[in-house]
Design a protein around this motif. Structure first.
Motif: not given
Length: 146
Positions: A19-22, A28-32, A122-124, A129-135
């Motif tokens: 949470r502290s490194e959101l 880092s999502l593109p490399s993941l 996993i790819m899905k 995760r973009y939606y998760l981060f927005k939430s």
């Protein structure tokens, strides 16, 4: 090639969210995504190679069970002459489905299909995760009274 246990362990580590490194996690999502896309493509190439190997072996085994192979070819493959009667066309599928060499390839194919399904999930999840981060950001704003 990464097996199922290694894939799940890698995802267990990569799926952790701090949470502290959101922001760092989000950047880092593109490399993941690239990491798991590479793994997925490796599985798909391997399963295609197995499908070709299966087709070739099935054709060879069909010739073997039909008694169409010469001694030299049998010696090269390390097989003994098939001594039972030549099977009917309707019996050939049953014989081939019971062949140990073909079953090994089918087992590897089923395993790879499982790995492909896992990597696709996993790819899905990475995409979602973009939606998760927005939430999460919206929730933090709500908590802060914004």
């Amino acid at each position: 090639m990464m097996g199922h246990e290694e894939l799940m362990e890698a995802w267990r580590v990569d799926s952790m969210l701090d949470r502290s490194e959101l922001m760092n996690t989000m950047y880092s999502l593109p490399s993941l995504h690239s990491k798991y896309l590479t793994i997925l493509q490796e599985y798909k190439v391997t399963i295609r190679k197995l499908a070709m190997k299966y087709s070739t072996l099935k054709a060879t085994k069909t010739r073997y069970y039909n008694g169409e192979m010469g001694k030299d070819e049998l010696d090269e493959l390390g097989w003994k002459q098939y001594l039972l009667k030549k099977p009917l066309k309707s019996e050939m599928d049953t014989i081939l489905s019971g062949d140990a060499d073909l079953q090994k390839i089918e087992e590897k194919t089923l395993y790879l299909e499982t790995l492909i399904q896992s990597a696709e999930l996993i790819m899905k999840d990475i995409t979602n995760r973009y939606y998760l981060f927005k939430s999460m950001v919206d929730y933090e704003k709500f908590q802060a009274g914004v």
